[in-house]
Design an enzyme around this catalytic site. Structure first.
Site, mmCIF file in Angstrom:
data_model
loop_
_atom_site.group_PDB
_atom_site.id
_atom_site.type_symbol
_atom_site.label_atom_id
_atom_site.label_comp_id
_atom_site.label_asym_id
_atom_site.label_seq_id
_atom_site.Cartn_x
_atom_site.Cartn_y
_atom_site.Cartn_z
ATOM 1 N N HIS A 20 0.834 -1.201 0.000
ATOM 2 C CA HIS A 20 0.000 0.000 0.000
ATOM 3 C C HIS A 20 0.868 1.251 0.000
ATOM 4 O O HIS A 20 1.777 1.388 0.814
ATOM 5 C CB HIS A 20 -0.912 -0.020 1.231
ATOM 6 C CG HIS A 20 -1.887 1.096 1.259
ATOM 7 N ND1 HIS A 20 -2.366 1.611 2.429
ATOM 8 C CD2 HIS A 20 -2.478 1.812 0.278
ATOM 9 C CE1 HIS A 20 -3.216 2.585 2.171
ATOM 10 N NE2 HIS A 20 -3.299 2.726 0.873
ATOM 11 N N ASP A 28 6.925 5.367 -21.265
ATOM 12 C CA ASP A 28 7.255 5.150 -22.664
ATOM 13 C C ASP A 28 8.759 4.907 -22.795
ATOM 14 O O ASP A 28 9.511 4.995 -21.807
ATOM 15 C CB ASP A 28 6.780 6.319 -23.527
ATOM 16 C CG ASP A 28 7.390 7.663 -23.141
ATOM 17 O OD1 ASP A 28 8.552 7.718 -22.707
ATOM 18 O OD2 ASP A 28 6.685 8.685 -23.292
ATOM 19 N N HIS A 96 5.478 17.913 -16.766
ATOM 20 C CA HIS A 96 6.335 16.747 -17.039
ATOM 21 C C HIS A 96 7.599 16.743 -16.172
ATOM 22 O O HIS A 96 8.009 15.687 -15.680
ATOM 23 C CB HIS A 96 6.704 16.716 -18.522
ATOM 24 C CG HIS A 96 7.464 15.499 -18.926
ATOM 25 N ND1 HIS A 96 6.946 14.230 -18.827
ATOM 26 C CD2 HIS A 96 8.717 15.361 -19.422
ATOM 27 C CE1 HIS A 96 7.841 13.363 -19.261
ATOM 28 N NE2 HIS A 96 8.926 14.021 -19.621
ATOM 29 N N TYR A 118 4.864 11.444 -23.939
ATOM 30 C CA TYR A 118 4.181 11.627 -22.647
ATOM 31 C C TYR A 118 3.285 10.454 -22.253
ATOM 32 O O TYR A 118 2.364 10.628 -21.459
ATOM 33 C CB TYR A 118 3.395 12.943 -22.609
ATOM 34 C CG TYR A 118 4.266 14.142 -22.845
ATOM 35 C CD1 TYR A 118 5.136 14.592 -21.862
ATOM 36 C CD2 TYR A 118 4.245 14.809 -24.062
ATOM 37 C CE1 TYR A 118 5.958 15.691 -22.079
ATOM 38 C CE2 TYR A 118 5.068 15.905 -24.292
ATOM 39 C CZ TYR A 118 5.921 16.340 -23.295
ATOM 40 O OH TYR A 118 6.734 17.423 -23.511
ATOM 41 N N ALA A 119 3.553 9.268 -22.762
ATOM 42 C CA ALA A 119 2.796 8.073 -22.363
ATOM 43 C C ALA A 119 3.436 7.529 -21.089
ATOM 44 O O ALA A 119 4.130 6.510 -21.094
ATOM 45 C CB ALA A 119 2.793 7.035 -23.483
ATOM 46 N N ASN A 120 3.207 8.244 -20.004
ATOM 47 C CA ASN A 120 3.785 7.919 -18.706
ATOM 48 C C ASN A 120 2.734 8.136 -17.632
ATOM 49 O O ASN A 120 1.992 9.115 -17.680
ATOM 50 C CB ASN A 120 4.980 8.835 -18.396
ATOM 51 C CG ASN A 120 5.978 8.885 -19.519
ATOM 52 O OD1 ASN A 120 6.595 7.889 -19.854
ATOM 53 N ND2 ASN A 120 6.130 10.048 -20.128
#
Length: 129
Positions: A20, A28, A96, A118-120
């Site tokens: 947790h 990316d 970012h 920006y595929a994060n």
């Protein structure tokens, strides 16, 4: 041998160690990976596996109580922005540069072959009860 779920032994084992509040960066191919977190690099070729494929597999196995992505995703990668908004209605957006700073606190980094910008996303683990 496992017959279902995530078959990659390094990734499956790393997921089993999460608790947790632990954070997982799904990124990316171009995201700078900070020193410190355990890294499972799934990138094979540009675009393989995709961010969406990896995120989908992770969400089947993880309880996620929160997620953070870069504000820039809205303009630079609307398809992935839409995917994240659908999965995480309360998605937190930060610049970012801030996402890169926050990723240093991740316990695990899962690098995809995604070649769109920006595929994060930084996931925060929850509990199943």
């Amino acid at each position: 041998m496992k017959k279902a779920g995530i078959l990659n032994r390094h990734l499956s084992g790393a997921l089993a160690e999460l608790g947790h509040g632990d954070q997982v960066l799904v990124c990316d191919a171009g995201m700078p990976i900070p020193d410190g977190p355990r890294v499972v690099d799934l990138a094979f070729r540009a675009g393989t596996p995709t961010f969406a494929e990896v995120l989908d597999g992770l969400l089947v196995e993880l309880v996620v109580e929160g997620a953070t992505a870069a504000t820039e995703i809205r303009k630079a990668n609307p398809a992935t922005a839409s995917l994240l908004a659908g999965e995480f209605p309360e998605l937190e957006l930060v610049p970012h540069e801030r996402l890169k700073e926050l990723s240093a606190g991740a316990r695990l980094v899962v690098r995809t072959g995604e070649a769109r910008p920006y595929a994060n996303v930084l996931l925060r683990c929850g509990v199943f009860f």
